[in-house]
Design a protein around this motif. Structure first.
Motif, short mmCIF file in Angstrom:
data_model
loop_
_atom_site.label_atom_id
_atom_site.label_comp_id
_atom_site.label_asym_id
_atom_site.label_seq_id
_atom_site.Cartn_x
_atom_site.Cartn_y
_atom_site.Cartn_z
N ARG A 184 5.20 -1.81 32.66
CA ARG A 184 6.32 -1.14 33.32
C ARG A 184 6.12 -1.08 34.83
NH1 ARG A 184 7.91 0.56 28.37
NH2 ARG A 184 9.92 1.62 28.31
N LYS A 185 4.88 -0.92 35.25
CA LYS A 185 4.59 -0.92 36.69
C LYS A 185 4.72 -2.33 37.26
CE LYS A 185 1.49 3.09 36.61
NZ LYS A 185 0.09 3.56 36.84
N LYS A 186 4.38 -3.32 36.43
CA LYS A 186 4.44 -4.72 36.88
C LYS A 186 5.88 -5.19 37.02
CE LYS A 186 2.69 -9.33 35.68
NZ LYS A 186 1.91 -10.12 34.67
N TYR A 187 6.75 -4.70 36.13
CA TYR A 187 8.17 -5.09 36.17
C TYR A 187 9.04 -3.83 36.29
CZ TYR A 187 6.15 -9.38 34.23
OH TYR A 187 5.39 -10.50 34.02
N PRO A 188 9.04 -3.19 37.45
CA PRO A 188 9.78 -1.94 37.62
C PRO A 188 11.27 -2.13 37.86
CG PRO A 188 8.68 -2.49 39.66
CD PRO A 188 8.30 -3.56 38.68
N GLY A 189 11.68 -3.37 38.17
CA GLY A 189 13.06 -3.63 38.54
C GLY A 189 14.04 -3.40 37.41
#
Length: 229
Positions: free
Chosen positions: A91-96
């Motif tokens: 989730r931090k890696k793909y926050p968009g």
């Protein structure tokens, strides 16, 4: 919730419902509804023709049969808890919120679940099994004179609870069961709607149970009590 609403929305026009027998016209009536009806009547014959106790025993039997599926569901939740740190990292890696980020997150999540041997849909299995059981029970009660006219405690099993005790208990045990289930659900799988359903589901159950047969409410109360225990 869906199971209770479906049974509650089914036709209750006694004049349009044919009695059930082993020669009924379609396979559902002939092999499902009829034999559930006969099984409950057989249980009742063992408990001095108490149809309420027969439904309670029937409910417990159904829940025991579902125990292996519940065990699979619980194991799946435990696995999801173990991969919670990896999910947080994704989730931090793909926050968009854009389509590409959402798609990437979904792909990585599916890959993570596959490697961990997690099937996120296994939690639905017990309810998917209960749905036809609930509907068949409704039909069996409505189309079996002994069950339709049976009494248990203060209730006519074929009619709604006049004192609303069963609807209140159904709502209460649904809330407790849902709350306990939510406690064991990974945070990554929860959102505002999931948490809201903890309070919405009991309300839907309670309101629906007000207008349906006491026998169905009794099934739902015992089923959720069993789940809580």
């Amino acid at each position: 919730t869906l199971a209770l609403v479906v049974t509650g929305c089914a036709s209750t026009n006694g004049s349009s419902v044919a009695s059930i027998s082993h020669t009924s016209g379609n396979w559902w009536d002939r092999y499902i509804v009829y034999y559930i009806s006969q099984f409950i009547l057989w249980i009742a014959s063992l408990v001095r023709d108490s149809y309420g106790w027969a439904i309670i025993i029937f409910t417990i039997i159904v829940r025991i049969i579902l125990l292996p599926l519940n065990a699979i569901s619980i194991k799946s939740m435990a696995k999801q808890q173990k991969v919670q740190p990896q999910m947080d990292a994704l989730r931090k890696k793909y926050p968009g919120k854009d389509v590409e980020s959402r798609q990437k997150l979904q792909e990585e999540t599916s890959k993570l679940y596959k490697e961990a041997g997690i099937n996120p849909y296994t939690g639905c299995l017990p309810m998917l099994i209960q749905l036809p059981v609930m509907y068949a029970l409704y039909q069996a009660i409505w189309r079996t004179p002994q069950l339709q006219n049976g009494r248990f405690l203060w209730m006519d099993l074929g009619r709604p609870d006049p004192y609303y005790i069963m609807p209140v208990l159904a709502a209460a045990f649904t809330f407790i069961s849902t709350y306990i289930s939510q406690m064991s659900t990974p945070q990554s799988s929860q959102n505002g709607m999931t948490k809201g359903m903890t309070y919405l589901m009991p309300l839907i159950i309670g309101v629906s149970a007000i207008g349906i047969q006491s026998a169905i409410s009794l099934y739902w109360v015992i089923s959720n009590l069993f789940q809580v225990v």
